[in-house]
Design a protein around this motif. Structure first.
Motif, short mmCIF file in Angstrom:
data_model
loop_
_atom_site.label_atom_id
_atom_site.label_comp_id
_atom_site.label_asym_id
_atom_site.label_seq_id
_atom_site.Cartn_x
_atom_site.Cartn_y
_atom_site.Cartn_z
N TYR A 220 -50.42 -39.36 46.17
CA TYR A 220 -50.20 -38.03 46.58
C TYR A 220 -48.77 -38.25 47.94
N ILE A 221 -47.74 -37.53 47.85
CA ILE A 221 -46.86 -37.10 49.07
C ILE A 221 -46.49 -35.81 48.47
N ILE A 222 -46.98 -34.43 50.55
CA ILE A 222 -47.20 -33.28 50.75
C ILE A 222 -46.03 -32.65 51.72
N GLY A 258 -46.34 -45.68 46.92
CA GLY A 258 -46.80 -46.22 45.33
C GLY A 258 -47.47 -44.85 45.04
N ALA A 259 -47.26 -43.64 45.43
CA ALA A 259 -46.46 -41.97 45.20
C ALA A 259 -46.11 -41.50 43.46
N PRO A 338 -56.42 -38.34 55.25
CA PRO A 338 -55.67 -38.29 53.73
C PRO A 338 -55.13 -39.42 53.30
N ALA A 339 -54.89 -40.15 54.53
CA ALA A 339 -53.40 -41.57 53.63
C ALA A 339 -55.24 -41.77 53.43
N ASN A 340 -56.48 -42.25 53.51
CA ASN A 340 -57.26 -42.22 52.18
C ASN A 340 -57.66 -42.06 51.32
N LYS A 341 -58.20 -40.64 51.88
CA LYS A 341 -58.63 -40.21 51.31
C LYS A 341 -57.84 -38.42 51.69
N THR A 348 -52.98 -39.56 50.32
CA THR A 348 -52.58 -38.89 50.64
C THR A 348 -51.33 -39.29 51.82
N ILE A 349 -50.24 -39.08 51.46
CA ILE A 349 -49.03 -39.28 52.73
C ILE A 349 -48.43 -36.94 52.93
N ILE A 350 -49.30 -36.59 54.27
CA ILE A 350 -48.50 -34.89 54.57
C ILE A 350 -47.31 -35.37 55.80
#
Length: 627
Positions: A220-222, A258-259, A338-341, A348-350
Motif C-alpha cells: 500500500y501507499i498512504i 510494487g503497490a 510500516p515499510a515491512n508490516k 506500506t509506504i507513508i
C-alpha cells in the motif's frame, strides 16, 4: 478514455492548443482563505458579467464557448498571499489584483479585459516606494520563493483534469510506465536527496527501498494529509489547489514499490480538500489514468479517500494506519516498521502530501535538478505557513537553507506595527522557539536540530516583544496534552504534570524547585514516550527554558510577567491625571476594589482586585493600566 501512450500525447497536444487559443484567462483564488473572504462570489460575478457583454466564456478547458478566442473564467488554488485575498490573476499577462470584491468586477472587465488598462487601485503597492506592482513575481513576498510542490497552485483549475494535463500533468507517470523500471525510479529519488516533508526528514528513496525489498502479494501507499499543527495549512493548500499532482505522486510511489492501492488520509476539517480530491479520483478514473491496466501497461492503481476525525496523533504513521483499519488512532511500537508490516500487515509506504507533490517534477527534470535547490544535506524546497505578528502572512515555498532572517524580514516584511522581533516558533507543537540570535540560522534539518528545534511539517509563527514565552510554552503543552492518545505513561501523565507546572508559573504560584522539576519532567517525557508526538512534545518547553530562562525566573522569583501577558501577575492601577472620577469602574468591579469621591481620581485596592479586566473595558478615559 485514454488507453495508450500515443493517445495521451495526442490528447495533451490538443489541450495545449486549446489553452493557447484563450484570449484571456481570469483565475480567481478558491483556496480556503480566499473562499472565506468571498472569492466564489467574485468568480460568479466575473462569469456572469463577461457573458452579459456577449463575450464567449468558458469555465473548463474543453468547454464549448462559441468563439474563436474565448475568455476563460476559472477558479484556482491558493496563491499563498492569503491576507491579501480575494486574489485574482489574469493571464497571459500575469497581472495580479488583490482584495477584489464583487463590486470591483465591472471595473476590471471594462478597463482590463476589454481595453487592456490596469486597475491600479487593486494592484499591490510596494511598501518602500509606494509604486504599483503589476505581476506576482514583482511582489517582495514572492521574489525569494521557488515553487516546486506549489508549482500549479494559483495557476490551474483544480477541478479540471484537462487543465492539469495541459500543464504537464500525468506526464511523469506516463513516462516511467514505458521507460523506467521501479528500481530506476527509486534510484532517481535517492539521487534527488528528497527527504520526508512531514517532519522527520527521513530519506524518501531509502524508505521505498525497504518496501520494494519486502515480500508480499499486497502493498500500500498512504498519503498523509492529516495536517494537525496549529496554524499549518501547507498540505491542505496542495490538496485543494493541485489534487491531481497528489494522485500522480502516489502512483509513482506505487509503481516504485510494487503497490496497487493507496489511501489518502485527510482530516474531515478540510472539506474543500476532501471534495476536490474525490472529484480528482473520479476524473482520473474516467480518463483511464487511474484504475485498472493504466495505458495498457498492466500497472493498476486504486486510490481511496479516508477522512480522519482530526486527532493530532494520527499524523504518526502507526496511529494513522490503525485509524484506517477502523481502530482507535494509537501508535504501535516499532519495529516492525510500516515499510515491512503496515496497513493490514502488508508493506506500506507513508509519505505526506508535500513529499508526493515533489515527485512528478523530480521524475521529469531528474534528481540532480532537484539537488540544484537547497543544501547538500537538505536538498530541494520546503513549504512553510508563515503566521503570527509578521507583516505578510501566508503560504511560502523556499529553497532549503534560506536564513530565518530572510524569511521573516524579506518575505514576511518584518513585524507589524513597528514591533520588535522576539522569537519564532518553528515546527508546531513538536518544534521549538528560537531567538534573535538564530535569525541567520539556515532553515534545514541539520541546523535546526542542533539548536533543539525542527522543521516539522512547516509551521512558522513569528512573535514580537509583547509575547510571553512561558505562556507560549503553556499553549503548546496544552495542545499536546489534549491530543495525547494516552497509551503510554510518560506522555499521558508527563504532559499533564508539565502543563500543571506551567500553569503554576503563569499564576505566580511556582517556586525555584518547580523550574527544576519542569525541566526534569520534560527530559523524561522526551526519552520515555512511545511515539514521535510524546518524544517531541517537550520541545517548546525545553527551548524556551534554554533561550528565555530569564522570563521563567521573573515569573518565579519576582512574580512578574516581563511581557505583561499573564493576568495573575499584573496589578491594576488608575492614572490619577487621566481619571475623571466618573465612578463607572467602581460600579462594575465585582470585588468592590475601587473607591474614590465623585469627580475625584479613584484608586484600586490591589489586595482585593480580582484582575478580571472589567474596569479597563468600561473606562472611557483610558485611565486604568496594568503593570
Amino acid at each position: 478514455m485514454i488507453k495508450t501512450r500515443q493517445e495521451y500525447t495526442t490528447y495533451q497536444t490538443k489541450l495545449k492548443a486549446e489553452l493557447a487559443r484563450e484570449k484571456m484567462r481570469v483565475l480567481v483564488c478558491a483556496g480556503t482563505g480566499c473562499v472565506a473572504n468571498g472569492s466564489l462570489t467574485v468568480y460568479e460575478a466575473f462569469e456572469q458579467k463577461i457573458k452579459a457583454k456577449g463575450l464567449p466564456v468558458k469555465a473548463q478547458l474543453l468547454e464549448e464557448a462559441g468563439g474563436h478566442e474565448p475568455y476563460a473564467v476559472n477558479i484556482s488554488g491558493c496563491h499563498g498571499f492569503c491576507q491579501m485575498g480575494p486574489l485574482v490573476r489574469i493571464e497571459p499577462s500575469g497581472v495580479f489584483y488583490h482584495h477584489v470584491k464583487p463590486g470591483d468586477v465591472d471595473e476590471i472587465i471594462e478597463k482590463h479585459i476589454l481595453n487592456n488598462q490596469l486597475v491600479e487601485r487593486l494592484l499591490y503597492h510596494h511598501p518602500a516606494t509606494g509604486q504599483a506592482v503589476t505581476t506576482q513575481d514583482q511582489i517582495p513576498f514572492y521574489q525569494k520563493q521557488t515553487r516546486v510542490a506549489l508549482e500549479h497552485c494559483g495557476r490551474i483549475n483544480p477541478d479540471d483534469i484537462n487543465d492539469y494535463i495541459a500543464h504537464g500533468g500525468y506526464k511523469a507517470i506516463t513516462e516511467i510506465l514505458f521507460e523506467k523500471t521501479p528500481e530506476q525510479i527509486i534510484d532517481e529519488v535517492l539521487a534527488s536527496g528528497l527527504r520526508g516533508r512531514g517532519g522527520g526528514g527521513f530519506p524518501t528513496g531509502k524508505k521505498w527501498q525497504f518496501a520494494r525489498a519486502a515480500t508480499s502479494d499486497k502493498k500500500y501507499i498512504i498519503c498523509n494529509g492529516d495536517e494537525g499543527d496549529p496554524g499549518a495549512f501547507m498540505d491542505r493548500s496542495v490538496m485543494e489547489g493541485d489534487p491531481h499532482r497528489v494522485l500522480e505522486g502516489m502512483m509513482i510511489a506505487g509503481y516504485a514499490i510494487g503497490a496497487d492501492e493507496g489511501y489518502i488520509y485527510v482530516r474531515a476539517e478540510y472539506p474543500l480538500a476532501v471534495k476536490r480530491l474525490k472529484r480528482a479520483v473520479v476524473a482520473a478514473e474516467e480518463m483511464g489514468l487511474l484504475g485498472y491496466n493504466i495505458l495498457g501497461t498492466g500497472f493498476s492503481f486504486k486510490i481511496n479517500i479516508k477522512e480522519g476525525a482530526g486527532a493530532f496523533v494520527c499524523g504518526e504513521e502507526t496511529a494513522l494506519i490503525a485509524s484506517i483499519e477502523g481502530q482507535r488512532g494509537m501508535p504501535r511500537p516499532r519495529p516492525p516498521f510500516p515499510a515491512n508490516k503496515g496497513l493490514w500487515g502488508c508493506p506500506t509506504i507513508i509519505n505526506n502530501v508535500e513529499t508526493l507533490a515533489n515527485l512528478p517534477p523530480i521524475i521529469i527534470n531528474g534528481g540532480q535538478w532537484f539537488r540544484g535547490f537547497g543544501t547538500a544535506g537538505s536538498p530541494g524546497t520546503k513549504t512553510f505557513a508563515l503566521a503570527g505578528q509578521v507583516a505578510h502572512t501566508g503560504l511560502v515555498e523556499i529553497p532549503m537553507g534560506m536564513s530565518l532572517r530572510e524569511m521573516v524580514f524579506e518575505i514576511g516584511g518584518g513585524l507589524r506595527d513597528g514591533k520588535q522581533f522576539k522569537a519564532v516558533q518553528i515546527g508546531g507543537p513538536s518544534g521549538g522557539c528560537l531567538t534573535e540570535a538564530h535569525l541567520d540560522l539556515p532553515l534545514d534539518y541539520e541546523a535546526l536540530k542542533q539548536v533543539g528545534a525542527m522543521i516539522g511539517s512547516g509551521g512558522l509563527v513569528v512573535m514580537g516583544q509583547d509575547t510571553c514565552m512561558v505562556e507560549v510554552a503553556k499553549f503548546f503543552m496544552g495542545f499536546v496534552q489534549n491530543e495525547s492518545c494516552g497509551k503510554c505513561v510518560p506522555c499521558r501523565e508527563g504532559t499533564r504534570r508539565m502543563l500543571e507546572l506551567l500553569t503554576k508559573i503563569t499564576r505566580g504560584q511556582a517556586g525555584e524547585e518547580d523550574l527544576a522539576l519542569l525541566e526534569e519532567l520534560a527530559l523524561v517525557v522526551q526519552d520515555g514516550s512511545l511515539c514521535g508526538l510524546g518524544k517531541t512534545a517537550p520541545n517548546p518547553v525545553l527551548t524556551t527554558l534554554r533561550y528565555f530562562r530569564h522570563e521563567y525566573e521573573a515569573h518565579v522569583r519576582d512574580k512578574k510577567c516581563p511581557a505583561g501577558v499573564c493576568k495573575a501577575l499584573q496589578d491594576y492601577y488608575i492614572n490619577q491625571e487621566k481619571c475623571k472620577g466618573c465612578g463607572l469602574c467602581a460600579k462594575v468591579c465585582p470585588a468592590e476594589a475601587i473607591a474614590g469621591a465623585k469627580k475625584e481620581p479613584h484608586a484600586i485596592d490591589t489586595a482585593r482586585c480580582l484582575k478580571c479586566g472589567t474596569c479597563i473595558e468600561k473606562c472611557k478615559f483610558n485611565a486604568i493600566y496594568t503593570a
